[in-house]
Write a protein that holds these residues in place. Structure first.
Motif, PDB file in Angstrom:
ATOM      1  N   ALA A 325       3.593   3.178  -0.598  1.00 37.25           N
ATOM      2  CA  ALA A 325       3.212   1.937  -1.277  1.00 37.25           C
ATOM      3  C   ALA A 325       2.697   2.265  -2.674  1.00 37.25           C
ATOM      4  O   ALA A 325       2.531   3.427  -3.040  1.00 37.25           O
ATOM      5  CB  ALA A 325       2.145   1.194  -0.473  1.00 37.25           C
ATOM      6  N   HIS A 411       7.459  -4.315  -2.262  1.00 38.05           N
ATOM      7  CA  HIS A 411       7.390  -3.188  -1.332  1.00 38.05           C
ATOM      8  C   HIS A 411       8.485  -3.254  -0.265  1.00 38.05           C
ATOM      9  O   HIS A 411       8.496  -2.446   0.667  1.00 38.05           O
ATOM     10  CB  HIS A 411       6.017  -3.159  -0.642  1.00 38.05           C
ATOM     11  CG  HIS A 411       4.918  -2.607  -1.501  1.00 38.05           C
ATOM     12  ND1 HIS A 411       4.277  -3.358  -2.465  1.00 38.05           N
ATOM     13  CD2 HIS A 411       4.354  -1.377  -1.555  1.00 38.05           C
ATOM     14  CE1 HIS A 411       3.364  -2.620  -3.056  1.00 38.05           C
ATOM     15  NE2 HIS A 411       3.391  -1.412  -2.539  1.00 38.05           N
ATOM     16  N   LEU A 431       5.057  -4.772   5.890  1.00 42.28           N
ATOM     17  CA  LEU A 431       5.553  -3.699   5.028  1.00 42.28           C
ATOM     18  C   LEU A 431       6.332  -2.697   5.867  1.00 42.28           C
ATOM     19  O   LEU A 431       6.056  -2.529   7.059  1.00 42.28           O
ATOM     20  CB  LEU A 431       4.391  -2.989   4.315  1.00 42.28           C
ATOM     21  CG  LEU A 431       3.452  -3.862   3.477  1.00 42.28           C
ATOM     22  CD1 LEU A 431       2.302  -3.019   2.946  1.00 42.28           C
ATOM     23  CD2 LEU A 431       4.202  -4.515   2.340  1.00 42.28           C
TER      24      LEU A 431
END
Length: 441
Positions: A325, A411, A431
């Motif tokens: 990330a 992301h 994510l």
């Protein structure tokens, strides 16, 4: 105009036409070769065992029954490899191969009056029996096995070759059309303005290359447009900061305490609004690199920071969960979600969970929640949870969820709103997971 018009060889139509022509030529070559090898238009003349046995059957059928034993003995001496012999009716054992090889050719030569059958092999050689029109049966060995069955059926070769050519044409055409379309769909899914997505390859037929070029140019124009818009807004905000600062300095000299505080509050809100808009529109994601981040530690830090400010914020999840990330972006996105949650709820929980290949961050509050009709609307910029309220220091500008959603999409994830039981709201950020988490003992 391009040469050959629609059938330009660089286009799909020209390439398909060329493949059809090549397939047709190949089909004719295969059929012609099969015809020249099998030559079904003329009788077989090679002096093999099948021809010898055929001639023997014709001679014995023309002879008197009493002369046949002597003729069989003479033929056996003349053709020792044939092994000609007479078989008593009812003693011959036929096998289920009567429609192939030598049997088919002998039937064509002898006619329907004779019955030709494949007998049990003897010593590695094929034994063929021939029943004469009067019922007598003779048998002989045929050396060298029958020719391949398909050479005797040119029409079958034609069908097989046509099927192969059409299959190759269909597979090529499907791949030539489906592969670029799949690339276009993937490019549309991965469309971003941070320059991370590779341009579409400009290869293949002319039509596909034209579409790829158009999409790449469109991506460049959109990216340039967004960049120009961001630069324009940044310039406007820079120009506005100067008069805001001057107004703030002048407000300090206002003698009326009430008016001075109200003016300072308005100026602070204007400055905060400018910073929020820039946070939504600026392209910081180009600068910050993607690194492995301990998501669990980041969420625990955010919970502690809000706890130090007097809010009730809990963290519930594993001790460690590592994923790829952008640390600052992720921190800012979750912080925005928690700010919204503490604004409308008394108690907030940041929950972290792993579900397959997705890392799920839930920010739960016990506030009034959001109706289903407005959940999607709330993800748009400048949409606030309570439109009836006047804007003051306790309200936002309607950009928190938009910024968090943009960060989640950057992301490769997504942001969604859900109901919390018995009341409240759950904002879920999903994510992709790169490494499995280490759960608490």
């Amino acid at each position: 105009m391009k040469p050959f018009g629609f059938f330009h060889l660089k286009g799909i139509g020209g390439q398909i036409a060329a493949l059809v022509l090549a397939s047709t030529v190949t089909l004719h070559l295969v059929v012609t070769t099969a015809f020249l090898i099998s030559r079904p238009d003329r009788p077989d003349t090679s002096p093999d065992g099948a021809h010898q046995l055929t001639d023997a059957a014709l001679v014995l059928n023309a002879a008197e029954p009493g002369e046949r034993p002597r003729l069989i003995a003479d033929l056996a001496r003349a053709f020792p490899k044939l092994g000609l012999e007479a078989i008593a009716p009812g003693t011959a054992t036929a096998v289920d191969e009567s429609e192939g090889g030598h049997v088919h050719g002998m039937r064509r030569h002898l006619g329907h009056a004779y019955k030709v059958m494949q007998l049990t092999p003897e010593g590695g050689a094929h034994r063929i029996g021939v029943q004469l029109p009067d019922g007598a049966i003779i048998a002989g060995r045929v050396e060298g096995g029958p020719r391949p069955w398909f050479w005797g059926a040119p029409w079958l070769v034609t069908l097989m070759t046509a099927f192969i050519c059409i299959t190759v044409l269909g597979l090529w055409a499907a791949r030539a059309l489906a592969a670029p379309l799949s690339s276009f769909a993937k490019a549309a899914e991965n469309f971003s303005l941070d320059g991370a997505a590779d341009p579409l390859p400009e290869r293949g037929p002319e039509e596909i290359r034209s579409v790829a070029r158009a999409l790449n140019r469109m991506h460049e124009r959109i990216a340039r447009l967004m960049s120009d818009r961001t630069k324009m807004l940044a310039a406007i905000s820079h120009d506005l900061r100067t008069p805001i600062t001057r107004l703030r300095l002048r407000a300090e000299f206002i003698e009326d305490e009430t008016n001075r505080k109200r003016m300072l509050i308005d100026l602070d809100q204007m400055r905060s609004m400018l910073e929020s808009v820039l946070s939504l529109l600026r392209n910081d994601r180009k600068i910050e690199a993607v690194t492995l981040v301990d998501i669990a530690s980041t969420l625990q830090l955010i919970a502690d920071q809000f706890g130090d400010m007097g809010h009730v914020v809990h963290y519930d999840g594993p001790l460690s969960a590592t994923a790829a990330a952008r640390p600052d972006d992720l921190h800012r996105g979750v912080t925005n979600l928690v700010e919204n949650a503490v604004r409308f709820g008394a108690e907030v929980t940041i929950r972290l969970d792993i579900s397959g290949a997705r890392l799920i961050i839930d920010v739960e509050d016990d506030g009034p929640g959001i109706s289903d009709a407005r959940k999607q609307e709330m993800l748009e910029p400048f949409v606030r949870g309570d439109d009836a309220r006047t804007m003051d220091d306790s309200t936002g500008f309607g950009l928190g969820l938009s910024i968090a959603r943009a960060i989640a999409l950057a992301h490769g994830g997504e942001l969604s709103l859900h109901d919390r039981e018995p009341h409240g709201l759950v904002v879920r950020m999903q994510l992709p997971v790169w490494q499995q988490p280490r759960l608490a003992a």
